[in-house]
Scaffold this active site. Structure first.
Site, short mmCIF file in Angstrom:
data_model
loop_
_atom_site.label_atom_id
_atom_site.label_comp_id
_atom_site.label_asym_id
_atom_site.label_seq_id
_atom_site.Cartn_x
_atom_site.Cartn_y
_atom_site.Cartn_z
N SER A 75 42.63 49.24 65.61
CA SER A 75 43.05 50.60 65.31
C SER A 75 44.33 50.98 66.06
O SER A 75 44.59 50.50 67.16
CB SER A 75 41.95 51.60 65.69
OG SER A 75 40.82 51.44 64.87
N GLU A 86 31.28 42.94 62.34
CA GLU A 86 31.17 44.05 63.28
C GLU A 86 30.11 45.04 62.83
O GLU A 86 29.28 45.51 63.62
CB GLU A 86 32.52 44.75 63.41
CG GLU A 86 32.49 45.97 64.33
CD GLU A 86 33.83 46.67 64.39
OE1 GLU A 86 34.13 47.27 65.44
OE2 GLU A 86 34.59 46.64 63.39
#
Length: 383
Positions: free
Chosen positions: A107, A222
């Site tokens: 991110s 994830e």
């Protein structure tokens, strides 16, 4: 050799008092991940045999999930799928034993939910790549020796096609880690600045420009790691809330009783769905179903921690001092911490909004949202 024979051999030869030594021996015996290839912590065996291993070794030293979650749940399957043999042999063993901690540089301030718009640049310079950019919400970067990193290597093609995936040396010159204070008062997250960081080409995972496909493997694993780990019936947060209910009969009301019953049913549905998901994984790589599990986990955990706090009538959280978190231990902390920390469950590992899109389009087959930027070169996108 039978799996149980290997387990017996491990228990006979390795000293459980030596945490790292025992985990090294377990890896070398092929009992880290039995479905991985031989020599890489596995036996090339069916994935469901891992349940036998975990049960037999339940009382022996285990990896520290709080510190090693990203390495075990995200980096390892990605390295296995896209790494060279040299990369697999170099990284997987110390990743499993906890001798090297991993973090995830995905991110960015301008590319959170839409990861494909990321701007961190990697420019080739001979046999090296020079990386410049900023990453954010990086859990455990202050502990990490290595990171999985997605970069922009070609700004002249559409956003999904110009990305390349690397293993980043967190000790390399130009890597700066800064703490981000959270609602709990702690700094489990970080922002990471990359300034002229040089990475050799042998740290690249997958082909140049194929970073989005590699990243999808990481992200799907994830979401399974966060939301798809099956527990025992009545365990986890629903067990904590149930214990609180039993211990405080004076606070019970019909409305709270109804909420507890609904959450018990939801917890059991989620647990059984996780079992089914793990059985599906035995046949191959995780798919978009993991997004649904992670979505359910986030909502359920937030509701459970909220009910637990309401039943106790006490925040139970009086240490707001800024400090670095060693790991995340939801069940080992107080109700106030759990309530506050659970707020991040709907953000980390993919926001709930994005996961709903994935479930609707890739699981339910509903029409996708219009995407006007799909074929536009990244450099021409408004930012």
């Amino acid at each position: 050799m039978d799996v149980r024979d290997r387990i017996a051999g491990l228990l006979a030869s390795a000293d459980p008092a030596d945490q790292v030594g025992f985990l090294r021996a377990r890896f070398d015996a092929g009992l880290a991940w039995v479905h991985f290839p031989e020599g890489l912590g596995g036996l090339g065996a069916p994935r469901d045999l891992q349940q036998v291993v975990e049960k037999e070794l339940a009382h022996t030293p285990q990896p520290n999930i709080g510190l090693q979650a990203i390495g075990l749940g995200m980096a390892a399957p990605t390295i296995l799928a896209f790494g060279t043999q040299e990369q697999r042999e170099r990284f997987l063993r110390p990743l499993y034993t906890g001798e090297e901690i991993w973090c995830q540089l995905f991110s960015e301030p301008g590319a959170g939910s839409d990861l494909a718009t990321l701007a961190t640049r990697a420019v080739r310079d001979g046999d090296e790549w020079v990386v410049d950019g900023q990453k954010v919400w990086t859990s455990g970067a202050h502990h990490a020796r290595w990171a999985i990193l997605v970069t922009r290597t070609d700004p002249d093609v559409p956003k999904h096609r110009g990305m390349t995936y690397f293993v980043c040396d967190m000790r390399a010159p130009g890597v700066e880690v800064r703490p981000l204070r959270q609602i709990t008062g702690e700094a489990e997250f970080n922002e990471v600045f990359l300034t002229g960081v040089r990475l050799s080409d042998d740290l690249r995972l997958g082909e140049v420009g194929d970073g989005w496909r590699v990243a999808q493997t990481t992200l799907m694993n994830e979401r399974v790691a966060i939301g798809g780990t099956p527990g025992r019936r009545g365990g986890g947060m629903i067990g904590v809330v149930s214990d609180t209910w039993r211990s405080r009969p004076d606070l019970r009301t019909p409305e709270l009783h109804q909420r507890l019953l609904e959450l018990w049913v939801e917890s059991e549905v989620t647990r059984l769905s996780a079992v089914r998901l793990r059985e599906q994984l035995a046949a191959g790589q995780p798919g978009p179903e993991g997004s649904g599990m992670k979505l359910s986990f986030a909502k359920l955990n937030q509701e459970l921690t909220g009910l637990d706090l309401e039943l106790r009538r006490d925040l139970g959280y009086d240490d707001w001092s800024f400090r670095r978190s060693e790991d995340v231990d939801m069940l080992g902390r107080g109700p106030g911490y759990r309530y506050l920390r659970a707020k991040g469950n709907s953000i980390e590992g993919g926001t709930s909004e994005i996961l709903r899109n994935i479930v609707s389009e890739r699981v339910l087959g509903l029409p996708s949202e219009p995407r006007i930027d799909k074929d536009v070169p990244w450099k021409d996108l408004p930012r």
